[in-house]
Design an enzyme around this catalytic site. Structure first.
Site, short mmCIF file in Angstrom:
data_model
loop_
_atom_site.label_atom_id
_atom_site.label_comp_id
_atom_site.label_asym_id
_atom_site.label_seq_id
_atom_site.Cartn_x
_atom_site.Cartn_y
_atom_site.Cartn_z
N TRP A 151 0.90 -1.17 0.02
CA TRP A 151 -0.03 -0.05 0.00
C TRP A 151 0.91 1.42 0.05
O TRP A 151 1.70 1.16 0.48
CB TRP A 151 -0.92 0.02 1.24
CG TRP A 151 -1.82 1.11 1.19
CD1 TRP A 151 -1.90 2.43 1.95
CD2 TRP A 151 -3.04 0.99 0.26
NE1 TRP A 151 -3.18 3.15 1.59
CE2 TRP A 151 -3.70 2.32 0.72
CE3 TRP A 151 -3.74 0.20 -0.51
CZ2 TRP A 151 -4.77 2.62 0.02
CZ3 TRP A 151 -4.91 0.43 -0.93
CH2 TRP A 151 -5.55 1.82 -1.01
N GLN A 194 -3.00 10.87 4.62
CA GLN A 194 -1.33 10.37 4.78
C GLN A 194 -1.21 9.13 4.28
O GLN A 194 -2.09 8.31 3.88
CB GLN A 194 -1.11 10.58 6.19
CG GLN A 194 0.11 10.02 6.57
CD GLN A 194 0.38 8.64 7.01
OE1 GLN A 194 -0.56 7.88 7.00
NE2 GLN A 194 1.62 8.21 6.99
N SER A 215 -0.59 6.28 4.86
CA SER A 215 -1.13 4.74 5.40
C SER A 215 -2.47 4.49 5.22
O SER A 215 -3.12 3.50 5.28
CB SER A 215 -0.55 4.58 6.88
OG SER A 215 -0.97 5.68 7.67
N LYS A 216 -3.08 5.83 5.02
CA LYS A 216 -4.59 5.99 5.07
C LYS A 216 -5.22 5.21 3.79
O LYS A 216 -4.60 4.78 2.90
CB LYS A 216 -5.23 7.56 5.32
CG LYS A 216 -4.53 8.05 6.35
CD LYS A 216 -4.80 7.33 7.68
CE LYS A 216 -4.54 8.23 8.91
NZ LYS A 216 -3.32 8.54 9.05
N VAL A 217 -6.68 4.75 4.14
CA VAL A 217 -7.38 4.00 3.15
C VAL A 217 -7.47 4.72 1.92
O VAL A 217 -7.94 4.46 0.75
CB VAL A 217 -8.39 3.11 3.51
CG1 VAL A 217 -8.10 2.10 4.73
CG2 VAL A 217 -9.46 4.37 4.02
#
Length: 427
Positions: free
Chosen positions: A24, A202, A204-206
């Protein structure tokens, strides 16, 4: 689940998993073309010259608002910036108290201190890990100006009760949805229940553009205030300017700061938004399977509040079984799980009253006098539920939920193997 007589991988045994995991972020098909269009447009920021076409930021704002079935979206440079916009737009400032959950990412608290307000930490619900409405009620004082509810990890907080408490006391409710893009409560998207909903984009967000954020609201007055606050006191004008002129208008209504999203980020987010529901559905399907496997093994996965109609899995969280690991060292447990699986498994966030990342005394800008310094000292709060649970929680990032059923079985196998070697992981 198979029994594991071999040693743990952390003790030079054979790990459960050697294959790679999904990575991701995963770019949408149109992301590269969208970036290329901005690169050649002659406008890389909303403060850049108008070129006769709608800005990427305005396009994203409209689509994000439409996605939430709400009137207004104000993009910003980060989730922290979005929360700061919301607090200031709602009139939160010097000396005001803002109630927050005792367990959340540190920026939820540092942003409150950043507007010269006083964070007040309330304990969490042991099932959802989100704000406990009873603890909120007990924390209210005449100085309370706002409640910031955080939808943490993969749960939606009890919005029915929290909204009732806020309304009854005449207190502003702000939703921090940094980890909950697309989640729903009673059929409505989170972020639409409070005066403002804030989001982080940011890495790491979905929903991500590397960095970025947004604030949504149904209130045109709050939206206009947030527009000014994020663009040095400027906002979009009512009519398009001449080509080559700046589109932002200096109104003199409200002093702001520069917290704008770039055109590159806005273009990426518009494309990524089209993939959000598909990714969320895959994570939710795999999380449901993993829940069943881990419950059978004795773990207790995080739950969402009654009334939740769609969950977003930013972080998967589960509590260790007390019977099998009564005195476990959470750091040793997560280290062992990481070694078995080949991706980071970590403890939960530390409670804010004992979190090394939250220390207002380390920055002189918050030294506004002895009384204020006492009020913002995190050590003054007692959070027994937060303290107990964070010693028993293991978490991992949502990328691992983008695989298939065999991946979930690998995770469950690793969790079971660690249980079977619990004696070696005692504190």
């Amino acid at each position: 689940m198979p029994l594991h007589s071999s040693r743990l991988a952390v003790d030079e045994g054979t790990p459960v998993r050697r294959r790679p995991w999904p990575v991701w972020p995963q770019p949408a098909d149109g992301a590269l073309d969208a970036l290329s269009r901005v690169l050649r447009s002659g406008r890389w920021a909303i403060s850049g010259p108008y070129r006769g076409v709608e800005s990427a930021e305005r396009r994203f704002a409209r689509r994000f608002a439409d996605y939430h079935h709400i009137a207004h979206c104000v993009p910003a440079s980060s989730g922290t910036a979005s929360l700061m916009l919301a607090l200031e737009a709602c009139g939160v400032g010097a000396g005001d108290e803002v109630i927050l959950p005792g367990v959340t990412w540190v920026a939820s608290a540092s942003t409150v201190v950043g507007v010269n307000a006083v964070p007040v930490f309330a304990d969490i619900d042991p099932e959802t890990l989100c704000l406990d409405p009873d603890a909120v009620e007990a924390a209210i004082t005449p100085a309370t100006k706002a409640i910031v509810v955080v939808h943490l990890y993969a749960a939606v907080a009890d919005l029915t009760r929290l909204k009732e408490v806020a309304d009854r006391h005449g207190i502003v409710l702000i939703e921090d949805c940094a980890q909950a893009h697309g989640a729903e409560f009673e059929g409505h998207k989170v972020g639409t229940f409070g005066a403002v909903g804030t989001f982080s984009m940011q890495q790491s967000k979905v929903l991500t553009s590397g960095e970025g954020g947004a604030a949504i609201t149904a209130d045109p007055v709050l939206a206009r205030r947030m527009e000014h606050l994020r663009a040095d006191g400027r906002c979009y004008g009512d009519t398009a300017p001449l080509s080559g002129r700046m589109e932002l208008v200096e109104t003199g209504e409200l002093m702001g700061s520069n917290r704008c999203l770039s055109e590159f980020q806005a273009a990426v987010l518009t494309e990524q938004l089209g993939e959000l529901d598909r990714f969320n559905a895959r994570r939710a399907h795999n999380a449901e399977l993993l829940d069943a496997l881990l419950v059978d093994a004795g773990y207790r996965p995080q739950r969402s509040a009654p009334g939740t109609t769609a969950r977003t899995y930013y972080t998967y969280a589960a509590e260790l079984p007390e019977a099998e690991l009564p005195g476990a060292d959470i750091a040793k447990v997560t280290e062992a799980l990481t070694a078995e699986l080949g991706f980071p498994v970590t403890p939960s966030y530390s409670p804010l009253n004992a979190n090394p990342l939250y220390d207002p005394s380390s920055r002189s800008r918050f030294a506004l006098g002895p009384q204020h310094e006492k009020l913002i000292d995190p050590a003054r709060f007692v959070l027994p539920v937060s303290g107990r649970l964070t010693r028993r929680l293991v978490t991992f990032h949502h990328a691992a939920l983008l695989g298939d059923e065999s991946d979930m079985r690998d995770i469950a196998e690793a969790f079971t193997k660690v249980l079977q070697h619990g004696a070696a992981l005692a504190a």
